[in-house]
Design an enzyme around this catalytic site. Structure first.
Site, PDB file in Angstrom:
ATOM      1  N   ILE A 144       0.877  -1.449   0.028  1.00  0.00           N
ATOM      2  CA  ILE A 144      -0.052  -0.051  -0.046  1.00  0.00           C
ATOM      3  C   ILE A 144       0.655   1.377  -0.028  1.00  0.00           C
ATOM      4  CG2 ILE A 144      -0.100   0.480   2.672  1.00  0.00           C
ATOM      5  CD1 ILE A 144      -3.431   0.509   1.783  1.00  0.00           C
ATOM      6  N   VAL A 191       3.906  -5.779  10.590  1.00  0.00           N
ATOM      7  CA  VAL A 191       2.822  -6.586  10.475  1.00  0.00           C
ATOM      8  C   VAL A 191       3.300  -8.009  10.741  1.00  0.00           C
ATOM      9  CG1 VAL A 191       0.890  -7.604   8.793  1.00  0.00           C
ATOM     10  CG2 VAL A 191       1.767  -5.386   8.606  1.00  0.00           C
ATOM     11  N   HIS A 194       5.550 -12.091   5.598  1.00  0.00           N
ATOM     12  CA  HIS A 194       5.766 -11.482   4.389  1.00  0.00           C
ATOM     13  C   HIS A 194       6.858 -11.200   3.908  1.00  0.00           C
ATOM     14  CE1 HIS A 194       5.377  -8.452   7.249  1.00  0.00           C
ATOM     15  NE2 HIS A 194       6.000  -7.423   6.564  1.00  0.00           N
TER      16      HIS A 194
HETATM   17  P1  5GP Z   1       7.156  -4.596   7.460  1.00  0.00           P
HETATM   18  O1  5GP Z   1       7.809  -3.616   7.985  1.00  0.00           O
HETATM   19  O2  5GP Z   1       6.220  -5.612   8.456  1.00  0.00           O
HETATM   20  O3  5GP Z   1       8.202  -5.729   7.113  1.00  0.00           O
HETATM   21  O4  5GP Z   1       6.283  -4.520   6.148  1.00  0.00           O
HETATM   22  C1  5GP Z   1       4.994  -4.068   6.292  1.00  0.00           C
HETATM   23  C2  5GP Z   1       4.490  -3.561   4.813  1.00  0.00           C
HETATM   24  O5  5GP Z   1       3.006  -3.658   4.892  1.00  0.00           O
HETATM   25  C3  5GP Z   1       4.781  -2.225   4.759  1.00  0.00           C
HETATM   26  O6  5GP Z   1       5.504  -2.051   3.445  1.00  0.00           O
HETATM   27  C4  5GP Z   1       3.166  -1.655   4.417  1.00  0.00           C
HETATM   28  O7  5GP Z   1       3.427  -0.659   3.642  1.00  0.00           O
HETATM   29  C5  5GP Z   1       2.522  -2.713   4.095  1.00  0.00           C
HETATM   30  N1  5GP Z   1       1.151  -2.527   4.426  1.00  0.00           N
HETATM   31  C6  5GP Z   1       0.660  -2.288   5.628  1.00  0.00           C
HETATM   32  N2  5GP Z   1      -0.778  -2.433   5.733  1.00  0.00           N
HETATM   33  C7  5GP Z   1      -1.027  -2.673   4.650  1.00  0.00           C
HETATM   34  C8  5GP Z   1      -2.185  -2.645   4.004  1.00  0.00           C
HETATM   35  O8  5GP Z   1      -3.520  -2.669   4.604  1.00  0.00           O
HETATM   36  N3  5GP Z   1      -2.208  -3.237   2.465  1.00  0.00           N
HETATM   37  C9  5GP Z   1      -1.475  -3.456   2.005  1.00  0.00           C
HETATM   38  N4  5GP Z   1      -1.294  -3.577   0.568  1.00  0.00           N
HETATM   39  N5  5GP Z   1      -0.146  -3.268   2.523  1.00  0.00           N
HETATM   40  C10 5GP Z   1      -0.042  -3.002   3.622  1.00  0.00           C
END
Ligand code: 5GP
Length: 125
Positions: free
Chosen positions: A40, A106, A110
């Site tokens: 996003i 999150v 991922h």
């Molecule tokens: P992390 O920091 O956990 O590795 O990355 C989390 C990623 O999830 C971030 O790049 C953020 O932009 C993405 N993200 C968070 N919420 C959402 C959402 O509701 N939809 C999508 N498509 N991406 C999300």
């Protein structure tokens, strides 16, 4: 805020909601083991997230508890998504953040696929 990757899986995390179709996502690929959708807040011209369908907090959790079929299916899905997006040449980066120092926000595993420009140094110095 970064998560604690040792905490139990919380099925209210945003990617669990995307898997349950409770909130929308721009899906680019799906199979029995994985779902892939655009980030996003893209940090590169191509920024795709690939998640396993099972309830795993992080790569650490997945590698410890995931079945061989889930792990093989997920790893193959990451490659399939990158190839389908035409990213193998000129290349791309895979990134999986784990826990607080990894910057994981999150709490559902991922893998980020980042591409579309030279991505610079691996980590901030
Ligand atoms: P992390 O920091 O956990 O590795 O990355 C989390 C990623 O999830 C971030 O790049 C953020 O932009 C993405 N993200 C968070 N919420 C959402 C959402 O509701 N939809 C999508 N498509 N991406 C999300």
């Amino acid at each position: 805020m970064p998560i604690d990757a040792t905490a139990p899986y919380d099925d209210q995390n945003v990617f669990a909601k995307i898997l349950r179709r409770e909130i929308p996502a721009a899906t680019v690929y799906e199979d029995d083991y994985a779902l892939a959708f655009n980030d996003i807040t893209p940090q590169a011209p191509a920024h795709i997230l690939v998640i396993p369908k099972g309830p795993y907090v992080s790569w650490d959790d997945f590698s410890a508890r995931g079945s061989d079929a889930e792990i093989a299916g997920f790893v193959r899905a990451v490659g399939t998504v990158a190839r389908a997006a035409g990213l193998v040449a000129p290349g791309y980066r895979l990134l999986a953040n784990i826990g607080a120092h990894g910057g994981q926000e999150v709490a559902h595993l991922h893998v980020h696929i980042l591409a579309g420009r030279p991505l610079g140094p691996m980590v901030a110095r």
